[in-house]
Design a protein around this motif. Structure first.
Motif, mmCIF file in Angstrom:
data_model
loop_
_atom_site.group_PDB
_atom_site.id
_atom_site.type_symbol
_atom_site.label_atom_id
_atom_site.label_comp_id
_atom_site.label_asym_id
_atom_site.label_seq_id
_atom_site.Cartn_x
_atom_site.Cartn_y
_atom_site.Cartn_z
ATOM 1 N N HIS A 259 -18.985 -9.722 -3.312
ATOM 2 C CA HIS A 259 -19.104 -8.364 -3.843
ATOM 3 C C HIS A 259 -18.554 -7.267 -2.931
ATOM 4 N N ASP A 260 -18.439 -7.503 -1.649
ATOM 5 C CA ASP A 260 -18.186 -6.425 -0.687
ATOM 6 C C ASP A 260 -16.864 -5.706 -0.959
ATOM 7 N N TYR A 261 -16.905 -4.390 -0.908
ATOM 8 C CA TYR A 261 -15.702 -3.594 -1.174
ATOM 9 C C TYR A 261 -14.728 -3.633 -0.001
ATOM 10 N N LYS A 262 -15.224 -3.942 1.189
ATOM 11 C CA LYS A 262 -14.431 -3.804 2.410
ATOM 12 C C LYS A 262 -14.131 -5.138 3.087
ATOM 13 N N SER A 283 -6.857 -3.229 0.014
ATOM 14 C CA SER A 283 -6.762 -2.583 -1.295
ATOM 15 C C SER A 283 -5.321 -2.319 -1.695
ATOM 16 N N GLY A 284 -4.405 -2.419 -0.720
ATOM 17 C CA GLY A 284 -2.994 -2.243 -1.029
ATOM 18 C C GLY A 284 -2.331 -3.528 -1.464
ATOM 19 N N ASN A 285 -3.153 -4.602 -1.555
ATOM 20 C CA ASN A 285 -2.675 -5.905 -2.029
ATOM 21 C C ASN A 285 -1.658 -6.558 -1.101
ATOM 22 N N GLU A 286 -1.626 -6.140 0.172
ATOM 23 C CA GLU A 286 -0.800 -6.841 1.131
ATOM 24 C C GLU A 286 -1.624 -7.986 1.700
ATOM 25 N N ASN A 287 -0.958 -9.075 2.043
ATOM 26 C CA ASN A 287 -1.684 -10.269 2.467
ATOM 27 C C ASN A 287 -2.423 -10.036 3.776
ATOM 28 N N THR A 288 -3.682 -10.407 3.807
ATOM 29 C CA THR A 288 -4.493 -10.364 5.011
ATOM 30 C C THR A 288 -5.089 -11.748 5.166
ATOM 31 N N SER A 289 -4.743 -12.435 6.239
ATOM 32 C CA SER A 289 -5.253 -13.789 6.417
ATOM 33 C C SER A 289 -5.616 -14.009 7.875
ATOM 34 N N LYS A 290 -6.425 -15.051 8.076
ATOM 35 C CA LYS A 290 -6.851 -15.390 9.427
ATOM 36 C C LYS A 290 -6.961 -16.898 9.518
#
Length: 292
Positions: A259-262, A283-290
């Motif tokens: 659910h978290d927005y962030k 929120s900009g739909n750019e890939n964020t991965s780890k």
């Protein structure tokens, strides 16, 4: 479509686009005064807070395991959209296609519980009928939750929709206390939020992760006393948070959110005071991965 991911050991966790709601902040934080919770989680001008409903795809051992199903598509009147603050409906098919998968690829669906914002994506409307969106998947649902949704009480009937569970009835497997889906990945009954509510506990190859589902829907609910007004059994929620959440923080577990927005995932310091690592929702739909 770029999606956030967390890769740990032989597991890949990907957050799909399941839609978004905006629910009353007072209800989401229960008896906690607004001047306290608003410091940790923002609200809009009507006191609603943003709550994603994004299923978590777990890929491991050739399995495509989905945690919950989002809010679905085309199932809400304009009045319902306004009341639930729905500003975006699910895009599960598009999310899966971006990974080279389809809805036929899902092997298992782990339902933490069957409230509308978790279960509405289980079925779609075709030719005015509701049919399974994931026809090849086994749906794992706690036996208490399954019985209650078929015979809801005066309170729960407002969230257990027949069109969400009837189409998948033949795909459902029930369990009592816990079930291990693959080695080290368990669905564990807690109660609290609903009588049959469950969490996901993962201990695999020396790595620990936990998804507290709606016992801790956002990072701002880390305090064991901060429980929802929506909880049917709030004291059970508190007890289960003490039992599962506090040790996991001390042991350095990753916490996964629906659910978290962030945040998609966080790892707190051992005293729980500082977020040491995180996967952010972009929120900009750019890939964020780890990768870990």
């Amino acid at each position: 479509m770029a999606l956030e991911q967390l890769k740990i050991a032989d597991m890949t966790f990907t957050w799909l686009n399941g839609g978004v709601t905006h629910m009353d902040g007072g209800a989401m934080f229960g008896v906690v005064p607004k001047p306290l919770w608003v410091k940790k989680y923002p609200c809009n001008e009507t006191n609603q807070i943003e709550l994603r409903t994004d299923p978590i795809l777990i890929q491991v051992e050739g399995r495509n395991i989905l945690v919950d199903t989002g809010i679905g598509n085309g199932k809400y009147s304009q009045k319902a959209k306004r009341n639930f603050g729905i500003t975006e409906e699910a895009k599960l098919e598009e999310s899966l296609l971006s990974l080279g998968l389809t809805t036929l690829s899902i092997t298992d669906v782990l339902m933490t519980h069957m409230h509308f914002d978790h279960a509405s994506g289980a079925a779609i409307i075709q030719d005015e009928n509701h049919v399974p969106l994931f026809p090849n998947a086994t749906f794992w649902i706690n036996e208490v939750e399954w019985e209650e949704l078929k015979n809801p009480n005066i309170r729960s009937k407002n969230t257990y929709y027949e069109e969400n569970w009837k189409p998948i009835e033949r795909q459902v497997k029930n369990f009592k206390n816990e079930i291990e889906i693959v080695e080290g990945i368990k669905l564990v009954h807690t109660g609290g939020h609903s009588a049959g509510h469950c969490i996901i506990k993962i201990n695999r190859h020396g790595e620990q992760l936990i998804h507290m589902a709606d016992l801790m829907p956002t990072h701002a609910h880390q305090n064991v006393l901060w429980v929802l007004a929506y909880d049917d059994y709030p004291m059970d929620s508190i007890t289960m948070k003490q039992y599962h959440l506090l040790p996991a923080i001390k042991e350095g577990a990753w916490f996964l959110f629906y659910h978290d927005y962030k945040y998609r995932a966080v790892k707190w310091s051992h005293d729980g005071k500082v977020i040491e690592e995180a996967v952010l929702r972009d929120s900009g739909n750019e890939n964020t991965s780890k990768e870990c």
